[in-house]
Design an enzyme around this catalytic site. Structure first.
Site, PDB file in Angstrom:
ATOM      1  CG  ASP A   8     -27.138  -8.744  53.694  1.00  0.00           C
ATOM      2  OD1 ASP A   8     -26.184  -9.335  52.263  1.00  0.00           O
ATOM      3  OD2 ASP A   8     -24.985  -8.640  54.167  1.00  0.00           O
ATOM      4  CB  CYS A  65     -25.969 -12.242  54.165  1.00  0.00           C
ATOM      5  SG  CYS A  65     -25.438 -13.208  54.781  1.00  0.00           S
ATOM      6  N   GLY A  66     -24.040 -12.169  52.264  1.00  0.00           N
ATOM      7  CA  GLY A  66     -23.011 -12.987  51.318  1.00  0.00           C
ATOM      8  C   GLY A  66     -22.783 -14.020  51.550  1.00  0.00           C
ATOM      9  CB  THR A  67     -20.877 -16.373  54.130  1.00  0.00           C
ATOM     10  OG1 THR A  67     -21.743 -15.498  55.670  1.00  0.00           O
ATOM     11  CG2 THR A  67     -20.265 -15.579  53.881  1.00  0.00           C
ATOM     12  CG  HIS A  98     -33.399 -35.159  60.611  1.00  0.00           C
ATOM     13  ND1 HIS A  98     -32.362 -35.883  60.534  1.00  0.00           N
ATOM     14  CD2 HIS A  98     -34.018 -35.751  59.055  1.00  0.00           C
ATOM     15  CE1 HIS A  98     -31.884 -37.499  59.998  1.00  0.00           C
ATOM     16  NE2 HIS A  98     -33.174 -37.289  59.287  1.00  0.00           N
ATOM     17  NE  ARG A 109     -19.803 -10.638  49.210  1.00  0.00           N
ATOM     18  CZ  ARG A 109     -19.685  -9.831  50.035  1.00  0.00           C
ATOM     19  NH1 ARG A 109     -19.704 -10.327  51.627  1.00  0.00           N
ATOM     20  NH2 ARG A 109     -20.286  -8.489  49.943  1.00  0.00           N
ATOM     21  CG  HIS A 134     -36.662 -36.485  63.762  1.00  0.00           C
ATOM     22  ND1 HIS A 134     -35.092 -36.756  63.974  1.00  0.00           N
ATOM     23  CD2 HIS A 134     -36.812 -37.538  62.927  1.00  0.00           C
ATOM     24  CE1 HIS A 134     -34.403 -37.288  63.071  1.00  0.00           C
ATOM     25  NE2 HIS A 134     -35.484 -38.129  62.408  1.00  0.00           N
TER      26      HIS A 134
HETATM   27  C1  RB5 Z   1     -21.190  -8.623  53.912  1.00  0.00           C
HETATM   28  O1  RB5 Z   1     -20.727  -7.476  53.669  1.00  0.00           O
HETATM   29  C2  RB5 Z   1     -21.053  -9.688  54.637  1.00  0.00           C
HETATM   30  O2  RB5 Z   1     -20.821  -9.665  56.008  1.00  0.00           O
HETATM   31  C3  RB5 Z   1     -22.899 -10.223  55.373  1.00  0.00           C
HETATM   32  O3  RB5 Z   1     -23.424 -10.163  54.035  1.00  0.00           O
HETATM   33  C4  RB5 Z   1     -22.692 -12.265  55.047  1.00  0.00           C
HETATM   34  O4  RB5 Z   1     -22.195 -12.043  54.516  1.00  0.00           O
HETATM   35  C5  RB5 Z   1     -22.312 -12.345  56.911  1.00  0.00           C
HETATM   36  O5  RB5 Z   1     -22.429 -12.665  57.497  1.00  0.00           O
END
Ligand code: RB5
Length: 152
Positions: A8, A65-67, A98, A109, A134
């Site tokens: 994203d 994505c961010g996280t 596994h 991030r 497994h």
């Molecule tokens: C986008 O701001 C963020 O919410 C998305 O990239 C992700 O981290 C969601 O889990």
């Protein structure tokens, strides 16, 4: 190996860096977007990548994505996908051995490109252990897809 990659807006910069790295390892990459930092919805890109993996058009998928959390949640809703959210090398190796994961999720991030590259290399190069215990556990996970499937 064919690797489908998606991100994203919060993961697009890391995705673009990692694509060059994955190609340098000798793999073929399908870049399924996104392609700029305008706000988008991570499930759209998770599904695009997972569809290719399930269809056999890609051997593995990588989602950023961010996280990494939203991507991993969305990916694990797709029957046939086993997605791991990974930010360390131990887990990268263990989840291939596994869990036989076919999709990897990471957060731009959370980690930098150096660690992300090492994780990808280990994850792509580690085989499933193929031990009976497994395989048995993975089959139990697969059975959950049937148990909770919604049939229209
Ligand atoms: C986008 O701001 C963020 O919410 C998305 O990239 C992700 O981290 C969601 O889990």
């Amino acid at each position: 190996m064919k690797v489908a990659v998606g991100a994203d807006h919060a993961g697009v910069r890391l995705k673009d860096e990692l694509i060059r790295f994955i190609e340098s390892l000798g793999h073929q990459v399908a870049d399924l977007g996104c392609h700029c930092t305008d706000s988008v919805d991570y499930p759209d890109y998770a599904i695009a990548v997972c569809d290719q993996v399930v269809a056999g058009q890609a051997d593995k998928g990588i989602l950023i994505c961010g996280t990494g959390i939203g991507m991993s949640i969305a990916a694990n809703k797709v029957p046939g996908i086993r997605c791991a959210l990974v930010h360390d090398l131990f887990s990268a190796k263990a989840t291939r051995e596994h869990n036989d994961t076919n999709v990897l999720a990471m957060g731009e991030r959370v980690i930098g490109p150096g660690v992300a590259q090492e994780i990808i290399k280990v994850w792509l190069e580690t085989d499933f252990s193929n031990g009976e215990r497994h395989a048995n556990r993975i089959n139990k996970v697969k059975a959950l897809e049937d148990k909770y499937a919604v049939h229209p």
